[in-house]
Scaffold this motif. Structure first.
Motif, short mmCIF file in Angstrom:
data_model
loop_
_atom_site.label_atom_id
_atom_site.label_comp_id
_atom_site.label_asym_id
_atom_site.label_seq_id
_atom_site.Cartn_x
_atom_site.Cartn_y
_atom_site.Cartn_z
N ILE A 185 0.83 -1.20 0.00
CA ILE A 185 0.00 0.00 0.00
C ILE A 185 0.87 1.26 0.00
O ILE A 185 2.03 1.23 0.42
CB ILE A 185 -0.97 0.08 1.21
CG1 ILE A 185 -0.19 0.13 2.54
CG2 ILE A 185 -1.95 -1.06 1.22
CD1 ILE A 185 -1.05 0.53 3.72
N THR A 232 0.87 4.67 1.86
CA THR A 232 0.25 5.29 3.04
C THR A 232 -0.13 6.74 2.70
O THR A 232 0.35 7.29 1.70
CB THR A 232 1.22 5.31 4.23
OG1 THR A 232 2.26 6.26 3.95
CG2 THR A 232 1.84 3.95 4.49
N GLU A 274 4.36 6.77 1.72
CA GLU A 274 5.36 5.71 1.84
C GLU A 274 4.77 4.41 1.30
O GLU A 274 3.58 4.14 1.47
CB GLU A 274 5.75 5.54 3.31
CG GLU A 274 6.34 6.82 3.88
CD GLU A 274 7.19 6.58 5.10
OE1 GLU A 274 8.29 6.03 4.95
OE2 GLU A 274 6.75 6.95 6.20
N ILE A 289 4.49 0.58 1.73
CA ILE A 289 4.78 -0.44 2.74
C ILE A 289 4.10 -1.76 2.37
O ILE A 289 3.17 -1.80 1.58
CB ILE A 289 4.36 -0.03 4.18
CG1 ILE A 289 2.84 0.04 4.32
CG2 ILE A 289 4.98 1.29 4.60
CD1 ILE A 289 2.38 0.10 5.78
N LEU A 317 -2.82 -4.93 9.87
CA LEU A 317 -3.04 -3.80 8.96
C LEU A 317 -3.74 -4.28 7.68
O LEU A 317 -4.54 -3.55 7.10
CB LEU A 317 -1.71 -3.13 8.61
CG LEU A 317 -0.96 -2.51 9.79
CD1 LEU A 317 0.37 -1.91 9.31
CD2 LEU A 317 -1.79 -1.45 10.49
N LEU A 329 -7.64 4.90 4.02
CA LEU A 329 -6.43 4.76 4.85
C LEU A 329 -5.17 4.52 4.02
O LEU A 329 -4.07 4.48 4.57
CB LEU A 329 -6.60 3.60 5.85
CG LEU A 329 -7.74 3.74 6.86
CD1 LEU A 329 -7.80 2.50 7.74
CD2 LEU A 329 -7.59 4.99 7.72
N LEU A 337 -3.87 8.03 11.02
CA LEU A 337 -3.15 7.57 9.83
C LEU A 337 -3.19 8.59 8.70
O LEU A 337 -2.31 8.60 7.85
CB LEU A 337 -3.73 6.22 9.36
CG LEU A 337 -3.63 5.07 10.36
CD1 LEU A 337 -4.13 3.77 9.72
CD2 LEU A 337 -2.21 4.87 10.86
#
Lengths: 470, 470
Positions: free
Chosen positions: A170, A172, A176, A178, A193, A204, A447
């Motif tokens: 994903i 973020t 970023e 991740i 997550l 999100l 988030l």
């Protein structure tokens, strides 16, 4: 939320080196709607397959507080992809390169723009199955299915999209990239997550890759079609089958209005005078499914079925399931506007929910059709109306609110598989209470503090009401 | 974190009207350890079944910044219930009143202190099944299983605890009592707080009730025992069975060290010279499982099995599974201290993981036994040592770190089913990266800003290392 400037478009152009940036109004218009209600023009549409570029765009958006709307094929029934605050749309439907089936690990690795039905086909070619089967699977992307946690008829036995996602890549809200989860079916390393992101409707983070769990494809299936003179008897049959030790792969209900609509649309000898029909699919070992089809027929007879049919050939089976698939196209012949709900109740409350739906239909004098995944309580009450008839649409708004109230009063939920989006946001607190909704808001705030990811979804704005009649 | 004062104990006494408050050191000592390492004395232990009282205690704790440690039967292998920062322990093992099976909705409603095996029994009495079956189920509470997202052998076919939880009642870190999810198997109303809380190891809230999904109990089962002269062949058999269209309910591996340990502990004719054994259970329709047992035997023969046994009577089947259950008690006869890991790899990497484990065993000259849930890659490398031998324990520390490194290098995870707790916290960033770990920290910080819920778990403290040798 700021509106975008010429300078912003220049910044975007500097980031996107491998794709297209759409700024013409005619291009942007194609991205202003989905399969629900309302049109909202985005400021710009980005088409790139490059994850690093998308991540850079999110960093830019987070700095400049520009909304980001990820989008697949926009078949969403709850408003998930609508760019309600303008800003950028990411057209992820073009990101369809990766579809890898790993037989040894029993997984599929997919990029978000892959059509769900293509995953079905690729898995089946290797003797495997990806169980989630939303009715839209031939036109919807896996990315959209992941964002909304889509269900489908096979949810009864196999669960929903979330139950088959074990890892994600994903972006973020801070831009970023991740990885969550991984290639193992068991993983309890920290907070989940993966399952938080799946079903969070793009609020999100942006899913750019997913690892899906596959299972061996069941070698055989049988279908049973049961016709009832009473919807209540059909409900009793459903309960009795489920407590008889058999877990069908599908158990679908069609009420009289759905039967009539389908038979008028494409005549195939369906009993228009029947009050309800249940279609059941059993899958597994050949001997097991033959035996279970017999047991299911027997249970239906015990509760006073009018007729049970067990189609013998592949073509006969397909005909039965075609009737169920035709409900949606058939009912929009009656009137042009379909308001498709997915309020879900505990299985035991299906007969009572059907009764309340009939009351709502009468009270507001609307064309209400009930069908759906009765085996797991996930009914689809569909109201058929004409959105140019403002007076009728006002009645629809009231009826929809009462459908939600009925589901929650019976211990159910606003949405079983379509998501909240814009359509159900006003009703969130009714189900969750202030404390539950606040807990979700805290996660969103933590988030995505600048509220750039799909803003305007899930969480109601102060005083927000469902408006279909504008 | 403040230590507790006399005034605090008075406040607690004013809140707890229906239960017990334990302050004697001898009483508190019973709550200072679990099945992992280390002892940490709490300041006070609370025993009450009253959820409102517990919520008031959490409000008090949040105001006064006192740690709260929820605890079941403390069978945890990763340090989940250890009160590492002192403060209050909530003994939830006494909260065992509610165990309701609803056949129509196919659910169980349970309070956290109920033993998991009691849920198994209650469901089976109604022809239903609660699939998650951690080996500790006869002594562990469902509350602990929920906090740690426990697995078990049946995870291969049926998934883990999280896959069966559809609703929770929790006390938030602010002391509010909220409901998540509900009684429906499909629910996409907002973020999935249920699946976020399950597996969060008590760090985001206290579970005071759970709604569990049940399935019809499969009517029959067959067992296959396959003995191999080579662990690599056993690994190939596992892969081949899983890609043959069959999904066994269990597929357990025992390496030579486990076979020898069990046979020495309780002789039953196990082949001590075999390199590995696989035990397979197939469940479902009687005709299906007979057929599948035949197919599984055939696949094993194709990859060069030494011997395949298909026990015919119930007693014979039980004997086979008893061998697997005896591994844990048998190996602690060798040396008193068992370090039980659950590093998990993608299924296809099982042979390579076994090879690396043998290297680690040699390198550190340790007694390492490998067994576990091979079908889903969830091995249990167990090191048998003596914690009074400090030099040996230093080697164990290094070996454990290398086991984690190997699992992650192969695309696996630190923990498949035991949780992170205190034991694996130092290794979190190695798996998740800084950005992934920060995302989890943001959620913790948002929901529990005063860090009162099970502090000292999951998230490593700066510079924290695994210490077993103190």
């Amino acid at each position: 939320m700021k509106s975008m400037t010429v300078h912003h478009i220049e910044e975007i152009s500097a980031i996107v080196k491998t794709g297209r940036i759409l700024t013409n109004e005619s291009d942007r218009f194609s991205y202003s709607f989905d399969a629900s209600f309302g049109t909202y023009l985005p400021d710009v549409v980005i088409q790139t397959k490059n994850v690093e570029e998308l991540a850079e765009l999110v960093k830019f958006a987070n700095r400049e507080k520009v909304p980001v709307y990820p989008r697949g094929q926009a078949t969403c029934l709850s408003g998930g992809p609508l760019p309600v605050k303008g800003g950028m749309v990411f057209d992820l439907s073009i990101m369809d390169d990766v579809l890898e089936i790993n037989e040894e690990d029993l997984i599929a690795i997919v990029s978000p723009g892959v059509l769900t039905s293509d995953i079905h086909k690729a898995a089946e070619q290797k003797g495997l199955m990806y169980p989630p089967d939303p009715s839209s699977s031939h036109v919807s992307t896996i990315g959209g299915n992941l964002a909304e946690n889509s269900g489908g008829p096979r949810g009864l036995k196999y669960g929903v999209t979330k139950d088959y996602v074990i890892g994600l890549e994903i972006i973020t809200p801070q831009g970023e990239i991740i990885q969550t989860g991984g290639r193992t079916v068991k993983n309890v390393t920290g907070y989940d997550l993966t399952k938080l992101i799946v079903g969070s409707e793009g609020t999100l983070g942006i899913i750019t890759k997913a690892i899906l769990r596959l299972i061996p494809k069941p070698p055989a299936s049988e279908t049973v079609m049961a016709i009832f003179d009473s919807l209540v008897d059909a409900g009793r049959a459903i309960s009795k089958i489920l407590s008889s030790g058999i877990l069908p792969s599908k158990m679908e209900l069609m009420d009289q209005a759905s039967i009539v609509a389908v038979e008028n649309y494409e005549p195939s000898g369906l009993p228009k005078d029947a009050d309800a029909m249940i279609l059941i699919e059993l899958d597994g070992h050949p001997a097991a499914v033959r035996d279970e089809a017999e047991q299911v027929s027997q249970v239906c007879k015990e509760v006073g079925v009018r007729e049970v049919r067990v189609p013998q050939t592949k073509a006969e089976k397909e005909d039965v399931w075609k009737a169920r698939k035709l409900v949606s196209p058939a009912i929009v012949r009656i009137k042009p506007t379909k308001i498709s709900e997915d309020a879900t109740v505990p299985r035991s409350k299906i007969p009572e929910m059907c009764r309340r739906l009939q009351e709502i239909k009468k009270k507001y004098n609307l064309h209400l059709v009930v069908f759906g995944h009765a085996g797991d309580g996930n009914l689809h009450p569909n109201i058929i109306a004409d959105k140019s008839d403002k007076e009728e649409m006002l009645r629809v708004e009231k009826a929809v609110a009462e459908i939600f109230e009925a589901a929650i009063a019976l211990g159910g939920t606003l949405s079983g598989e379509h998501g909240i989006g814009t359509m159900k946001a006003p009703f969130m607190e009714m189900e969750l209470g202030a404390a539950g909704l606040n807990m979700m808001k805290s996660i969103k705030q933590a988030l995505d503090p600048n509220n750039i990811m799909n803003p305007g979804k899930i969480f109601p704005e102060p005083g927000q009401k469902l408006v279909l009649s504008k």
